[in-house]
Design a protein around this motif. Structure first.
Motif, PDB file in Angstrom:
ATOM      1  N   GLU A  94      19.655  39.458  31.810  1.00 30.15           N
ATOM      2  CA  GLU A  94      20.402  38.625  32.741  1.00 30.15           C
ATOM      3  C   GLU A  94      19.473  37.606  33.377  1.00 30.15           C
ATOM      4  O   GLU A  94      18.340  37.925  33.752  1.00 30.15           O
ATOM      5  CB  GLU A  94      21.036  39.499  33.821  1.00 30.15           C
ATOM      6  CG  GLU A  94      21.911  38.750  34.804  1.00 30.15           C
ATOM      7  CD  GLU A  94      22.590  39.667  35.797  1.00 30.15           C
ATOM      8  OE1 GLU A  94      23.570  39.249  36.438  1.00 30.15           O
ATOM      9  OE2 GLU A  94      22.128  40.820  35.943  1.00 30.15           O
ATOM     10  N   ARG A 141      36.743  41.646  29.762  1.00 33.26           N
ATOM     11  CA  ARG A 141      35.412  42.137  30.085  1.00 33.26           C
ATOM     12  C   ARG A 141      34.950  41.580  31.430  1.00 33.26           C
ATOM     13  O   ARG A 141      35.555  40.684  31.983  1.00 33.26           O
ATOM     14  CB  ARG A 141      34.421  41.750  28.978  1.00 33.26           C
ATOM     15  CG  ARG A 141      34.769  42.359  27.633  1.00 33.26           C
ATOM     16  CD  ARG A 141      33.691  42.097  26.627  1.00 33.26           C
ATOM     17  NE  ARG A 141      33.965  42.738  25.354  1.00 33.26           N
ATOM     18  CZ  ARG A 141      33.122  42.771  24.340  1.00 33.26           C
ATOM     19  NH1 ARG A 141      31.944  42.167  24.433  1.00 33.26           N
ATOM     20  NH2 ARG A 141      33.444  43.390  23.207  1.00 33.26           N
ATOM     21  N   ARG A 142      33.840  42.151  31.909  1.00 33.36           N
ATOM     22  CA  ARG A 142      33.281  41.720  33.182  1.00 33.36           C
ATOM     23  C   ARG A 142      33.012  40.211  33.159  1.00 33.36           C
ATOM     24  O   ARG A 142      32.473  39.669  32.213  1.00 33.36           O
ATOM     25  CB  ARG A 142      31.956  42.451  33.418  1.00 33.36           C
ATOM     26  CG  ARG A 142      31.252  42.096  34.722  1.00 33.36           C
ATOM     27  CD  ARG A 142      29.799  42.507  34.669  1.00 33.36           C
ATOM     28  NE  ARG A 142      29.121  41.883  33.555  1.00 33.36           N
ATOM     29  CZ  ARG A 142      28.637  40.645  33.579  1.00 33.36           C
ATOM     30  NH1 ARG A 142      28.768  39.907  34.657  1.00 33.36           N
ATOM     31  NH2 ARG A 142      28.025  40.154  32.526  1.00 33.36           N
ATOM     32  N   GLY A 143      33.420  39.541  34.238  1.00 36.66           N
ATOM     33  CA  GLY A 143      33.142  38.127  34.382  1.00 36.66           C
ATOM     34  C   GLY A 143      34.149  37.204  33.728  1.00 36.66           C
ATOM     35  O   GLY A 143      34.008  35.982  33.841  1.00 36.66           O
ATOM     36  N   GLN A 144      35.156  37.741  33.030  1.00 35.64           N
ATOM     37  CA  GLN A 144      36.161  36.872  32.417  1.00 35.64           C
ATOM     38  C   GLN A 144      37.178  36.427  33.473  1.00 35.64           C
ATOM     39  O   GLN A 144      37.253  37.008  34.554  1.00 35.64           O
ATOM     40  CB  GLN A 144      36.827  37.592  31.248  1.00 35.64           C
ATOM     41  CG  GLN A 144      35.869  37.774  30.071  1.00 35.64           C
ATOM     42  CD  GLN A 144      36.537  38.305  28.827  1.00 35.64           C
ATOM     43  OE1 GLN A 144      37.563  38.978  28.880  1.00 35.64           O
ATOM     44  NE2 GLN A 144      35.937  38.021  27.677  1.00 35.64           N
ATOM     45  N   ASP A 153      41.362  39.906  35.215  1.00 33.48           N
ATOM     46  CA  ASP A 153      41.023  41.318  34.993  1.00 33.48           C
ATOM     47  C   ASP A 153      42.167  42.106  34.381  1.00 33.48           C
ATOM     48  O   ASP A 153      42.093  43.333  34.245  1.00 33.48           O
ATOM     49  CB  ASP A 153      40.562  41.975  36.300  1.00 33.48           C
ATOM     50  CG  ASP A 153      41.588  41.861  37.419  1.00 33.48           C
ATOM     51  OD1 ASP A 153      42.733  41.449  37.128  1.00 33.48           O
ATOM     52  OD2 ASP A 153      41.257  42.181  38.570  1.00 33.48           O
ATOM     53  N   THR A 157      35.354  27.301  36.832  1.00 35.72           N
ATOM     54  CA  THR A 157      36.140  28.380  37.422  1.00 35.72           C
ATOM     55  C   THR A 157      37.050  27.893  38.547  1.00 35.72           C
ATOM     56  O   THR A 157      37.830  28.690  39.087  1.00 35.72           O
ATOM     57  CB  THR A 157      35.207  29.483  37.955  1.00 35.72           C
ATOM     58  OG1 THR A 157      34.189  28.884  38.776  1.00 35.72           O
ATOM     59  CG2 THR A 157      34.545  30.227  36.800  1.00 35.72           C
ATOM     60  N   ALA A 190      24.694  28.750  36.255  1.00 36.70           N
ATOM     61  CA  ALA A 190      25.593  29.623  35.501  1.00 36.70           C
ATOM     62  C   ALA A 190      24.862  30.921  35.168  1.00 36.70           C
ATOM     63  O   ALA A 190      23.813  30.887  34.525  1.00 36.70           O
ATOM     64  CB  ALA A 190      26.057  28.939  34.220  1.00 36.70           C
ATOM     65  N   PRO A 191      25.374  32.072  35.623  1.00 34.60           N
ATOM     66  CA  PRO A 191      24.718  33.334  35.288  1.00 34.60           C
ATOM     67  C   PRO A 191      24.929  33.683  33.814  1.00 34.60           C
ATOM     68  O   PRO A 191      26.053  33.667  33.318  1.00 34.60           O
ATOM     69  CB  PRO A 191      25.397  34.343  36.210  1.00 34.60           C
ATOM     70  CG  PRO A 191      26.740  33.747  36.501  1.00 34.60           C
ATOM     71  CD  PRO A 191      26.552  32.262  36.480  1.00 34.60           C
ATOM     72  N   ARG A 210      24.376  36.663  30.977  1.00 36.96           N
ATOM     73  CA  ARG A 210      24.157  38.109  30.937  1.00 36.96           C
ATOM     74  C   ARG A 210      24.592  38.666  29.588  1.00 36.96           C
ATOM     75  O   ARG A 210      25.620  38.265  29.045  1.00 36.96           O
ATOM     76  CB  ARG A 210      24.934  38.791  32.064  1.00 36.96           C
ATOM     77  CG  ARG A 210      24.869  40.323  32.015  1.00 36.96           C
ATOM     78  CD  ARG A 210      25.432  40.935  33.262  1.00 36.96           C
ATOM     79  NE  ARG A 210      25.571  42.393  33.138  1.00 36.96           N
ATOM     80  CZ  ARG A 210      25.440  43.241  34.135  1.00 36.96           C
ATOM     81  NH1 ARG A 210      25.162  42.799  35.338  1.00 36.96           N
ATOM     82  NH2 ARG A 210      25.607  44.541  33.939  1.00 36.96           N
ATOM     83  N   ASP A 229      24.993  42.522  27.865  1.00 41.37           N
ATOM     84  CA  ASP A 229      24.958  43.985  27.942  1.00 41.37           C
ATOM     85  C   ASP A 229      24.971  44.542  26.520  1.00 41.37           C
ATOM     86  O   ASP A 229      25.832  44.165  25.722  1.00 41.37           O
ATOM     87  CB  ASP A 229      26.177  44.509  28.696  1.00 41.37           C
ATOM     88  CG  ASP A 229      26.236  44.019  30.131  1.00 41.37           C
ATOM     89  OD1 ASP A 229      25.944  44.814  31.025  1.00 41.37           O
ATOM     90  OD2 ASP A 229      26.599  42.845  30.346  1.00 41.37           O
TER      91      ASP A 229
END
Length: 311
Positions: A9, A79-82, A85, A133, A165-166, A168, A170
């Motif tokens: 990340e 998924r996370r960050g989309q 939810d 976003t 912009a993060p 990441r 996984d």
């Protein structure tokens, strides 16, 4: 075999040119801007160079927040960050007034409610900062009319000039036979490598094959624990979630008996006294599965000729 969940990340920071700056500033103000090419096409999202002719383009034009789905795919497990939810559709939407499509999420109750050609509109985020976003998602739009546009010029107060912009990733990592043996040996405070049956070099950490000869390595060899600093760098920027005060030194260390230098932090000595040839030994913490850092042994420095091939 060992395996572990890992995360890579980092924050990706970039500056914006005049076109992207106007586009993101517009989203913050609920205005969608495209850019017009020399042959009259309107590109949304806008770019600064014509993808066909490579000519610079800066002629901004406002387009509608409504549009038509050109293609789509259902996402049954967000998924996370989309953007959403709950299950949603990824859609390409050609906004009214644009000649290209914008990728985003469509909030729909199920895949049966989505079709190519359906009409949609932007659902704006309640809080907007000048990022993609700011479009929370698209939603179905049943009205026939296209919203009236003011023809915005692209000039805004407090223009957005950069974004962070993060990024990441996984993933689950399995080190394989050779590195599993290396990691298990570390738990016993031993450092092992593997010897190539052809060139006889010992590689640490082992990879299961010789990077020079390309043949499999199976003979395990214990090395170290002492070694020699071959080269190093001084770290002056504190890393996130790493409780080490800067400046500190990170070095390549050629362990005794190894033919490949590994890296480790140097402690127990002022950072400006670390040098090539410094003899060091590992320092283990209670319960640690690998050396916390390396410290000087007090031995005389190694002669350059003994480690020059490992620099």
């Amino acid at each position: 075999m060992l395996k572990a969940p890992l995360v890579v990340e980092f924050p990706f920071t970039r500056s914006l040119g005049p076109v992207q700056s106007a586009f993101l500033s517009g989203l913050r103000e609920r205005v969608v801007l495209g850019v017009k090419t020399g042959d009259g096409r309107t590109l949304v999202p806008p770019v600064e160079y014509d993808p066909v002719t490579s000519e610079e383009i800066r002629d901004l034009v406002e387009v509608a927040p409504t549009g038509t789905v050109t293609t789509w795919a259902w996402n049954h497990a967000p998924r996370r960050g989309q953007p959403l939810d709950t299950p949603f559709a990824w859609v390409l939407v050609r906004l009214d007034g644009a000649d290209t499509s914008l990728l985003h999420a469509l909030d729909a109750p199920g895949p049966d409610a989505v079709r190519t050609g359906m009409r949609v509109r932007i659902r704006w985020a309640e809080e907007r900062s000048g990022a993609i976003t700011d479009i929370a998602c698209f939603e179905p739009y049943t009205a026939d009319q296209i919203p009236e546009l003011a023809g915005h010029s692209g000039d805004f107060e407090d223009m957005v000039t950069g974004i962070v912009a993060p990024a990441r990733l996984d993933y689950t990592y399995s080190p394989g036979r050779a590195q599993s043996g290396y990691i298990n040996a570390l738990a016993d405070r031993r450092i092992v490598g593997e010897r190539c049956p052809s060139c006889r070099k010992v590689y640490v950490p082992p990879r299961g094959a010789c990077p020079t000869c390309g043949v499999a390595t199976v003979e395990e060899v214990e090395v170290g624990p002492r070694g020699t600093v071959t080269t190093y760098c001084i770290v002056n920027i504190k890393a996130k979630n790493l409780d080490i005060e800067v400046p500190y030194v990170y070095a390549h260390i050629a362990l005794d008996g190894a033919d490949l230098a590994l890296h480790g932090r140097i402690g127990g000595i002022p950072y400006d006294q670390v040098r090539m040839g410094l003899r060091v030994e590992p320092v283990w913490t209670d319960g640690g599965r690998y050396p916390d850092h390396y410290r000087p042994t007090g031995e005389p420095d190694a002669d350059y000729e003994t480690y020059k091939e490992l620099v």
